[in-house]
Design a protein around this motif. Structure first.
Motif, short mmCIF file in Angstrom:
data_model
loop_
_atom_site.label_atom_id
_atom_site.label_comp_id
_atom_site.label_asym_id
_atom_site.label_seq_id
_atom_site.Cartn_x
_atom_site.Cartn_y
_atom_site.Cartn_z
N VAL A 220 1.20 -8.03 -5.16
CA VAL A 220 1.29 -6.59 -4.90
C VAL A 220 2.50 -6.03 -5.65
O VAL A 220 3.62 -6.53 -5.50
CB VAL A 220 1.41 -6.30 -3.40
CG1 VAL A 220 1.49 -4.79 -3.15
CG2 VAL A 220 0.23 -6.90 -2.65
N LEU A 221 2.25 -5.00 -6.44
CA LEU A 221 3.25 -4.49 -7.38
C LEU A 221 3.72 -3.09 -7.03
O LEU A 221 2.91 -2.21 -6.72
CB LEU A 221 2.66 -4.46 -8.79
CG LEU A 221 2.16 -5.79 -9.36
CD1 LEU A 221 1.17 -5.54 -10.48
CD2 LEU A 221 3.34 -6.61 -9.85
N GLY A 222 5.03 -2.88 -7.11
CA GLY A 222 5.60 -1.55 -7.05
C GLY A 222 5.40 -0.83 -5.73
O GLY A 222 5.46 -1.42 -4.66
N GLY A 223 5.14 0.47 -5.83
CA GLY A 223 5.04 1.31 -4.65
C GLY A 223 6.40 1.86 -4.24
O GLY A 223 7.42 1.62 -4.90
N TYR A 224 6.40 2.59 -3.11
CA TYR A 224 7.66 3.15 -2.62
C TYR A 224 7.59 3.28 -1.10
O TYR A 224 6.51 3.25 -0.50
CB TYR A 224 7.95 4.51 -3.27
CG TYR A 224 6.80 5.49 -3.23
CD1 TYR A 224 6.54 6.26 -2.09
CD2 TYR A 224 5.97 5.66 -4.34
CE1 TYR A 224 5.49 7.16 -2.06
CE2 TYR A 224 4.91 6.56 -4.31
CZ TYR A 224 4.68 7.31 -3.17
OH TYR A 224 3.63 8.19 -3.14
N SER A 225 8.74 3.43 -0.47
CA SER A 225 8.83 3.50 0.99
C SER A 225 8.66 4.94 1.46
O SER A 225 8.66 5.89 0.67
CB SER A 225 10.18 2.97 1.46
OG SER A 225 11.23 3.83 1.03
N THR A 226 8.56 5.11 2.78
CA THR A 226 8.42 6.45 3.37
C THR A 226 9.62 7.32 3.02
O THR A 226 9.47 8.52 2.73
CB THR A 226 8.31 6.34 4.90
OG1 THR A 226 7.23 5.46 5.24
CG2 THR A 226 8.07 7.70 5.54
N GLU A 227 10.79 6.74 3.04
CA GLU A 227 12.02 7.50 2.80
C GLU A 227 12.28 7.75 1.32
O GLU A 227 13.21 8.48 0.97
CB GLU A 227 13.22 6.76 3.41
CG GLU A 227 13.09 6.52 4.91
CD GLU A 227 12.91 7.81 5.69
OE1 GLU A 227 13.56 8.81 5.33
OE2 GLU A 227 12.11 7.83 6.65
#
Length: 367
Positions: free
Chosen positions: A222-229
């Motif tokens: 699973v690559l990258g993405g970002y958090s809620t904050e």
């Protein structure tokens, strides 16, 4: 033992059946139970692949273009399109009876053997998040409903399929994305296509909205993405799920070359990860460094999607002048880090006007 074809040995009959183009498989399956069983046998498909008969089939979620250029705005309708690299033929996949308005927007595609799995997305008419799963069988030409994706409802999740016919492994993995309140998720699931059942996986270490995934060396990456904050602030990190161990490995930092949406990352059959970035195709080397293997065709302004199969890489994007959809195929076996990037040999794919729609997803089967 009953003869596959009267008057022929089963070995000869099997070779005759194997040479029939995949597009005619639904007809073969309807002839008799014995032929249907033969086409379901993994040995049949191993023979097709070993003899070079099996064909790659690229499946794309694409809008229906307004060829007539109507004066009044028309609602955008999507469909599933298939492209056959061996023949250059484009065609539309038969629509699912359960999807009268086309496939869900931003659905995820996964190829499992001779089946296409369509997971989640947004309902075309009201943009409501859906948990529905639809499976198209290229052998029978039929759709069926799969068990729905478990709660919570999620969008923009990573999805990739593990397929090993010898071991009976037919699994689609889903991870991350965001829920109905735009909270990024860490949860993950595995869908057993044969058993039509989902099971939860351990949570990832980090939230990952708008992440992407590939199956690399038999593991779910699973690559990258970002958090809620950190809305929209993509990470360069990655996490790997090992199905044998049943656990995630430690977070790997700086896996991606750039902090951006990794939608063009693909796994090569050489066990390495490739990505289209800027004006180049790059490969991740042992040790984590990235190297350029090819320059993208000069006519391509922006790469929207990429898909790989058996040493080939197909990139689809927008033309530099005019914005039309263009596609090219690179022979990765003939392209290495020792090759001059500018000398990479691309084969241009002709895209007919009726298949010039917007792209929302892609995958590839070898049938």
């Amino acid at each position: 033992m009953e003869d596959l074809i009267p008057g022929l040995t089963n070995d000869v009959a099997r070779e005759c059946l194997a040479r029939v183009p995949f597009i005619a498989f639904p007809t073969l399956c309807s002839v008799c139970k014995l032929w249907r069983q033969e086409l379901r046998d993994p040995t049949f498909h191993r023979f097709r692949k070993s003899t070079g008969i099996a064909q790659p089939v690229v499946v794309v979620v694409q809008s229906v273009p307004d060829i007539a250029q109507s004066a009044r705005p028309r609602p955008v309708v999507y469909r599933l399109v298939i492209f056959e690299p061996a023949t250059g033929v484009w065609s539309s996949l038969p629509p699912s009876p359960d999807l009268p308005f086309g496939p869900p927007l931003f659905c995820r595609l996964a190829a499992v053997g001779t089946e296409l799995v369509v997971v989640g997305g947004w309902e075309p008419r009201n943009w409501a998040t859906t948990d529905k799963v639809h499976v198209y069988d290229f052998l029978t030409g039929e759709w069926r409903r799969g068990s729905p994706l478990p709660d919570p409802l999620r969008s923009f999740f990573a999805c990739a399929a593990m397929h090993g016919s010898d071991k009976g492994c037919r699994v689609v993995y889903v991870a991350g994305g965001h829920d109905e309140n735009k909270n990024a998720l860490r949860s993950a699931f595995a869908y057993d296509v044969t058993g039509d059942s989902w099971k939860p996986l351990p949570d990832m270490a980090r939230e990952r909205d708008e992440c992407c995934a590939v199956i690399l060396r038999g593991k779910f990456l699973v690559l990258g993405g970002y958090s809620t904050e950190a809305q929209g602030m993509f990470s360069r990190s990655a996490e790997v799920f090992d199905a044998t161990a049943g656990s995630w490995g430690p977070v790997e930092e700086a896996v991606l070359e750039k902090a951006a949406w990794p939608v063009t990352c693909v796994a090569g059959e050489d066990g390495r990860m490739y990505q289209c970035t800027g004006k180049e195709v790059i490969v991740r080397l042992e040790g984590g460094a990235w190297a350029t293997v090819a320059e993208l065709p000069g006519e391509m302004r922006l790469v929207l999607n990429a898909v790989a199969w058996e040493g080939k890489l197909m990139v689809m994007g927008l033309e530099r002048s005019g914005g039309s959809l263009v596609a090219n195929i690179l022979d990765m076996k003939a392209t290495t880090t020792m090759t001059t990037p500018a000398s990479a040999s691309w084969r241009k794919v002709e895209v007919p006007p009726e298949y010039q729609g917007r792209l929302l997803g892609v995958c590839c089967l070898v049938i």
